[in-house]
Design an enzyme around this catalytic site. Sequence first.
Site, PDB file in Angstrom:
ATOM      1  CB  ALA A  38      28.083 184.179   0.898  1.00 33.75           C
ATOM      2  CD  GLU A  39      27.155 183.559  -6.438  1.00 33.98           C
ATOM      3  OE1 GLU A  39      27.492 183.634  -7.631  1.00 33.98           O
ATOM      4  OE2 GLU A  39      26.764 182.517  -5.906  1.00 33.98           O
ATOM      5  CB  THR A  40      25.112 189.724  -2.783  1.00 35.26           C
ATOM      6  OG1 THR A  40      23.979 189.027  -3.310  1.00 35.26           O
ATOM      7  CG2 THR A  40      24.958 191.216  -3.018  1.00 35.26           C
ATOM      8  CB  SER A  43      29.760 188.478  -7.164  1.00 33.83           C
ATOM      9  OG  SER A  43      28.555 188.968  -6.654  1.00 33.83           O
TER      10      SER A  43
END
Length: 114
Positions: A38-40, A43
């Site tokens: 999710a963060e990859t 971002s």
Amino acid sequence: MGIEITEATPERVVGRMPVEGNVQLYGVLHGGASCVLAETLGSTGASLHAGAGRMAVGVEISATHHRPAGSGHVTGVATLLHGGRTLATYDIEITDDQGRRVCTSRLTCMLRDV
């Protein structure tokens, strides 16, 4: 982690990750691995939204894990919810190979000059 990004625009980022190699003790996808995916994705979108000479820094992530994934791949779709000058927020839906929702995440990134 084996993350592969297959589509990337400031409004939408899509990627996938194998379950194998990213499991916890019980042999299902680790919740932390879902957060990494999710963060990859979020971002990446925030960095594209920020533009040249600017960067995105994650400031908050939340995740709700709905069901386990035990094999195959999971696919994440990050959709821009808010794209401002200093903050970008993405909703990330992670599904298994059968299209069932595994995790729902939200990521907020601060946008700043490099």
